[in-house]
Design a protein around this motif. Structure first.
Motif, PDB file in Angstrom:
ATOM      1  N   GLY A   1       0.907  -1.301  -0.280  1.00  0.00           N
ATOM      2  CA  GLY A   1       0.020   0.117  -0.021  1.00  0.00           C
ATOM      3  C   GLY A   1       0.992   1.319  -0.086  1.00  0.00           C
ATOM      4  O   GLY A   1       2.061   1.019  -0.003  1.00  0.00           O
ATOM      5  N   ASN A   2       0.223   2.440  -0.017  1.00  0.00           N
ATOM      6  CA  ASN A   2       0.960   3.622  -0.068  1.00  0.00           C
ATOM      7  C   ASN A   2       1.923   3.833  -1.111  1.00  0.00           C
ATOM      8  O   ASN A   2       3.010   3.737  -0.811  1.00  0.00           O
ATOM      9  CB  ASN A   2       1.440   3.909   1.363  1.00  0.00           C
ATOM     10  N   LEU A   3       1.625   3.842  -2.440  1.00  0.00           N
ATOM     11  CA  LEU A   3       2.575   4.200  -3.499  1.00  0.00           C
ATOM     12  C   LEU A   3       2.934   5.336  -3.503  1.00  0.00           C
ATOM     13  O   LEU A   3       2.000   6.269  -4.066  1.00  0.00           O
ATOM     14  CB  LEU A   3       2.045   3.352  -4.785  1.00  0.00           C
ATOM     15  N   SER A   4       4.120   5.937  -3.419  1.00  0.00           N
ATOM     16  CA  SER A   4       4.322   7.184  -3.816  1.00  0.00           C
ATOM     17  C   SER A   4       5.383   7.565  -5.116  1.00  0.00           C
ATOM     18  O   SER A   4       6.474   6.357  -5.041  1.00  0.00           O
ATOM     19  CB  SER A   4       4.896   7.954  -2.507  1.00  0.00           C
ATOM     20  N   TYR A   5       5.353   8.434  -5.738  1.00  0.00           N
ATOM     21  CA  TYR A   5       6.411   8.517  -6.995  1.00  0.00           C
ATOM     22  C   TYR A   5       7.496   9.306  -6.697  1.00  0.00           C
ATOM     23  O   TYR A   5       7.617  10.163  -6.046  1.00  0.00           O
ATOM     24  CB  TYR A   5       5.479   9.303  -7.951  1.00  0.00           C
ATOM     25  N   THR A   6       8.478   8.628  -7.313  1.00  0.00           N
ATOM     26  CA  THR A   6       9.891   9.568  -7.388  1.00  0.00           C
ATOM     27  C   THR A   6      10.342   9.656  -8.943  1.00  0.00           C
ATOM     28  O   THR A   6       9.520   9.128  -9.717  1.00  0.00           O
ATOM     29  CB  THR A   6      10.835   8.861  -6.634  1.00  0.00           C
ATOM     30  N   SER A   7      11.284  10.350  -9.114  1.00  0.00           N
ATOM     31  CA  SER A   7      11.780  10.403 -10.471  1.00  0.00           C
ATOM     32  C   SER A   7      12.290   9.328 -11.018  1.00  0.00           C
ATOM     33  O   SER A   7      12.554   8.843 -12.235  1.00  0.00           O
ATOM     34  CB  SER A   7      12.674  11.511 -10.543  1.00  0.00           C
ATOM     35  N   VAL A   8      12.644   8.246 -10.317  1.00  0.00           N
ATOM     36  CA  VAL A   8      13.343   7.052 -10.696  1.00  0.00           C
ATOM     37  C   VAL A   8      12.505   5.648 -10.584  1.00  0.00           C
ATOM     38  O   VAL A   8      12.993   4.524 -10.722  1.00  0.00           O
ATOM     39  CB  VAL A   8      14.608   7.012  -9.979  1.00  0.00           C
ATOM     40  N   GLY A   9      11.294   5.770  -9.744  1.00  0.00           N
ATOM     41  CA  GLY A   9      10.844   4.669  -9.287  1.00  0.00           C
ATOM     42  C   GLY A   9       9.623   4.969  -8.517  1.00  0.00           C
ATOM     43  O   GLY A   9       9.271   6.200  -8.088  1.00  0.00           O
TER      44      GLY A   9
END
Length: 389
Positions: free
Chosen positions: A106-114
């Motif tokens: 759960g709790n999927l957060s975005y970064t610039s690489v994944g």
């Protein structure tokens, strides 16, 4: 800040072509705390969600000078819509997947690489944090669950407190290096929530107001337009007090969109990653539809279902995955619907799974009964949102 890190940041700033400098300028010269721990996982079947009849559409604001630029190091890949079903994470609109050895994600957060994901056990207790890169490679991360991200940056940021001193910590998830530790000696300690937006970290809980920490210069000042820290994205923040809620410009305090709270409609705004859109969540009633605001124009659009059934793509567009295995992404006219090939559909199984349990007694007899256990193999978690839909 070391001279080497200062020089690196200056060089990165000189070569940028956009007004908003990326937090990636902090990359590369931090103290290496640990080696990269990577375990390549196989690419599994793809994912999907619901077909929404009718033409729900949003105006696409197109490229914006608010969009983050690519970081130094690995090129930024469009992560598209990221979501998880059970313990399998799908990203890039279902083109890549990776299964974690945990009961649920759960709790999927975005970064610039994944995508940074939180793993949980069957009782929703956290088991650890992982990075799923754009190619499906999985890395373990030694970061707290409170770490905050920005879709245009490879950094995770959080606060720590040692001997009464609150410190902002920034870690590059691609190199697994801690690249900044900035003490806040004037912070009273205790409650110190942090939000990363570009190269700025906003920290709450201070007696003087919300602190704006510049990761590039390490300058700390008070953000005059903010009274509390909730969500900050793309230079915008949500604000909600008493009978009035709004999305404001962090620099000026100007309201971009607002609503008056009444007994029949009491809620708050949620920002998309990057601050492109905001949706209104009504806490006073069950929503069969909700308003989504394009923050470049302030124009609302109505989308079907509850806000909790919609996540955000990496570039801030709303998306949902239906129980039928269709991915619906809005942000253009019309919304697009794609049937995905998934091994497991969202909410495919009964909530409870029966298991026969037998007990033997001293006289040699036995007794068996069916005991129900909650099933999480088909739980759906959506990128950019907290928890499960």
């Amino acid at each position: 800040m070391s001279d080497d890190l200062h020089d690196l940041l200056a060089r990165e700033a000189d070569r940028l072509d956009v007004p908003r400098a990326p937090a990636a300028g902090i990359l590369a010269d931090g103290r290496r705390l640990r080696g990269r721990r990577r375990a390549t996982t196989g690419v599994a079947a793809l994912a999907a969600v619901v077909a929404l009849g009718g033409g729900y559409a949003l105006l696409d604001p197109g490229p914006s000078d608010q969009d983050a630029v690519e970081p130094a190091g690995p090129p930024t890949t469009d992560l598209g819509a990221a979501f998880a079903i059970g313990s399998t994470v799908h990203l890039r609109d279902g083109a890549v997947s990776a299964t974690l050895p945990v009961p649920r994600v759960g709790n999927l957060s975005y970064t610039s690489v994944g995508v940074v994901v939180q793993a949980y056990d069957a009782d929703q207790e956290p088991l650890g944090t992982h990075l799923v890169a754009a190619d499906g490679t999985v890395s373990d991360l030694d970061v707290p669950s409170s770490a905050t991200s920005d879709p245009g940056s490879p950094l995770l940021v959080w606060t720590t407190e040692v001997d009464g001193v609150v410190t902002v910590v920034a870690q590059d998830v691609w190199t697994d290096e801690r690249v900044a530790e900035i003490p806040l000696p004037d912070h009273p300690g205790g409650f110190a929530p942090a939000r990363l937006d570009g190269e700025h970290v906003y920290v709450g809980g201070s007696d003087t107001g919300v602190l704006d920490v510049d990761l590039r210069t390490e300058e700390v000042r008070v953000a005059p337009a903010l009274e509390v820290v909730d969500e900050v994205a793309g230079g915008r923040s949500n604000l909600g007090y008493g009978g009035h809620v709004a999305v404001i410009d962090v620099a000026t305090g100007e309201e971009i969109v607002s609503r008056d709270v009444t007994e029949r409609s009491a809620g708050y705004f949620q920002l998309s990653p990057g601050g492109r859109y905001a949706r209104y969540v009504d806490q006073s009633r069950q929503q069969r539809q909700f308003d989504l605001y394009d923050l470049t124009t302030g124009t609302p659009t109505t989308l079907p279902g509850s806000p909790g059934r919609w996540g955000w793509t990496a570039d801030g567009r709303p998306f949902t995955v239906s129980d039928l295995g269709e991915l619906v992404v809005c942000g253009s006219r019309p919304c697009t619907t794609t049937r995905l090939d998934l091994d497991v559909l969202p909410n495919q199984y009964p909530d409870d799974v029966g298991e026969e349990v037998c007990h033997e007694f001293a006289d040699g007899s036995s007794e068996c009964s069916m005991e129900g256990t909650e099933n999480h193999d088909d739980d759906l978690a959506l990128g950019g949102s907290t928890g499960w839909s």
